[in-house]
Design an enzyme around this catalytic site. Structure first.
Site, mmCIF file in Angstrom:
data_model
loop_
_atom_site.group_PDB
_atom_site.id
_atom_site.type_symbol
_atom_site.label_atom_id
_atom_site.label_comp_id
_atom_site.label_asym_id
_atom_site.label_seq_id
_atom_site.Cartn_x
_atom_site.Cartn_y
_atom_site.Cartn_z
ATOM 1 N N ASP A 167 7.372 -8.391 1.357
ATOM 2 C CA ASP A 167 7.033 -7.003 0.972
ATOM 3 C C ASP A 167 8.440 -6.635 0.143
ATOM 4 O O ASP A 167 9.345 -7.361 0.272
ATOM 5 C CB ASP A 167 6.852 -5.776 1.953
ATOM 6 C CG ASP A 167 6.467 -4.425 1.506
ATOM 7 O OD1 ASP A 167 6.275 -4.218 0.461
ATOM 8 O OD2 ASP A 167 6.530 -3.620 2.283
ATOM 9 N N CYS A 186 2.079 -7.022 0.004
ATOM 10 C CA CYS A 186 1.145 -6.172 0.010
ATOM 11 C C CYS A 186 1.031 -5.190 -1.231
ATOM 12 O O CYS A 186 0.327 -4.174 -1.462
ATOM 13 C CB CYS A 186 1.383 -5.077 1.295
ATOM 14 S SG CYS A 186 3.311 -4.424 1.070
ATOM 15 N N ARG A 223 -8.221 -4.157 0.582
ATOM 16 C CA ARG A 223 -8.038 -2.803 1.321
ATOM 17 C C ARG A 223 -9.415 -2.135 1.221
ATOM 18 O O ARG A 223 -9.578 -1.371 1.999
ATOM 19 C CB ARG A 223 -6.823 -1.854 0.118
ATOM 20 C CG ARG A 223 -5.458 -2.519 0.391
ATOM 21 C CD ARG A 223 -4.916 -2.424 1.531
ATOM 22 N NE ARG A 223 -4.654 -1.042 2.096
ATOM 23 C CZ ARG A 223 -3.848 -0.251 1.701
ATOM 24 N NH1 ARG A 223 -2.963 -0.529 1.056
ATOM 25 N NH2 ARG A 223 -3.997 1.032 1.994
HETATM 26 N N1 CP Z 1 0.102 -1.438 -0.313
HETATM 27 C C1 CP Z 1 0.152 -0.249 -0.795
HETATM 28 O O1 CP Z 1 -0.027 0.658 0.112
HETATM 29 O O2 CP Z 1 0.029 0.120 -1.955
HETATM 30 P P1 CP Z 1 0.013 1.597 -2.838
HETATM 31 O O3 CP Z 1 1.299 2.158 -2.384
HETATM 32 O O4 CP Z 1 -0.203 1.454 -4.141
HETATM 33 O O5 CP Z 1 -0.991 2.384 -1.867
#
Ligand code: CP
Length: 303
Positions: free
Chosen positions: A222, A262, A290
């Site tokens: 991340d 992510c 998601r």
């Molecule tokens: N990974 C994630 O939560 O992406 P966003 O911040 O674009 O919602």
């Protein structure tokens, strides 16, 4: 009694059922049941988002319901109305609340004062919906979860915390590999270790990226500086650069290892362009998932 999803622990017992439901809803997209007809989800955002906002809104639409975007600064919440009063009022209007919160304390306060289910869209401690999408992606690519080695590299942040709990709940072998000063939450680590004992999985902490990467089935990272985190970017580079997932690190992992992130990503920082866009990357499946994972959550909590 209403149920919430503000920690992976809230779904630990149902994790395999939720992943199976998500997989079915993905296969049957465009043709599945619409159990949320007449139901509305309020979505409160105190931080910006692409994936969470779009995937939740789409999930509600495709399940027959409706989602309402509420930017915190456009609400009285942004002018000092309490989270508790906001929760009580919204509970009189809608059937569920998705909240992207500045803090886990505010998330818990909203959930405690809401009479409808509250789903976390991230706070400073956890990102449970992301972890469900992550496991759905691993399961699709690997055909199962139990016994797989998932290695998270980088900052021991909210994504890492939820991933430890989800991997433990699913019986995976999880290593969180972080610099010493950036380890995941200790209490969550303890919960994940206890959960792993029950499921036959394991949870390890490491500060040695090359050793941790060796033989991994999944390499995950991340951003080095999360939203709202005050870490200086020059400082972040010096702390985190050994943890960057690049071709060298990927060569240490299992030959058929997959790469997850992510998103949003910073190519050349926590991940190289080659790893992010190469044949072992499952990053965009993960982003798509998601939608399917959250459909399963909405189906479970709001139906
Ligand atoms: N990974 C994630 O939560 O992406 P966003 O911040 O674009 O919602």
């Amino acid at each position: 009694m209403k149920k919430d999803l503000i920690s992976v622990m809230d779904a630990a017992a149902e994790i395999h059922d939720l992943l199976d439901l998500a997989a079915r809803l993905k296969i049957e997209r465009g043709d599945h049941e619409r159990p949320l007809d007449g139901k509305t989800l309020a979505m409160i955002f105190e931080k910006s988002s692409t994936r969470t906002r779009v995937s939740f809104e789409l999930a509600m639409t495709e399940l027959g319901g409706h989602a309402m975007f509420l930017g915190a600064n456009d609400m009285q919440l942004g002018r000092g109305e309490t989270v508790a009063d906001t929760a009580k009022v919204l509970s009189r209007y809608v059937h569920g609340i998705m909240y992207r919160a500045r803090s886990n304390q505010m998330m818990r306060e909203l959930a405690a004062n809401s009479t409808v289910p509250v789903i976390s869209g991230l706070d400073d401690l956890e990102h449970p919906c992301q972890a469900l999408a992550d496991l759905l992606t691993v399961k699709e690519r690997k055909g199962g979860l139990r016994g797989l080695r998932l290695v998270y590299m980088g900052d021991g942040n909210n994504v890492c915390n939820s991933l430890m709990l989800a991997a433990a709940a699913a019986g995976m072998d999880m290593t969180a590999c972080t610099p010493e000063g950036r380890m995941p939450d200790r209490a969550i680590g303890d919960k994940a270790a206890a959960l792993a004992k029950e499921t036959g999985g394991s949870v390890e902490l490491s500060h040695d990226p090359r050793e941790a990467a060796r033989g991994a089935d999944v390499l995950y990272t991340d951003v080095w500086v999360s939203m709202g985190d005050g870490t200086d970017s020059v400082m972040a580079r010096s702390i985190f650069s050994p943890y960057s997932i690049d071709e060298g690190m990927l060569s240490l992992a299992a030959e058929d290892a997959i790469v997850l992130h992510c998103l949003p990503a910073h190519r050349g920082e926590e991940i190289s362009a080659g790893a992010m866009d190469g044949p072992q990357s499952a990053v965009f499946d993960q982003a798509e998932n998601r939608l399917h994972a959250q459909k399963a959550v909405l189906h479970w909590l709001l139906r």
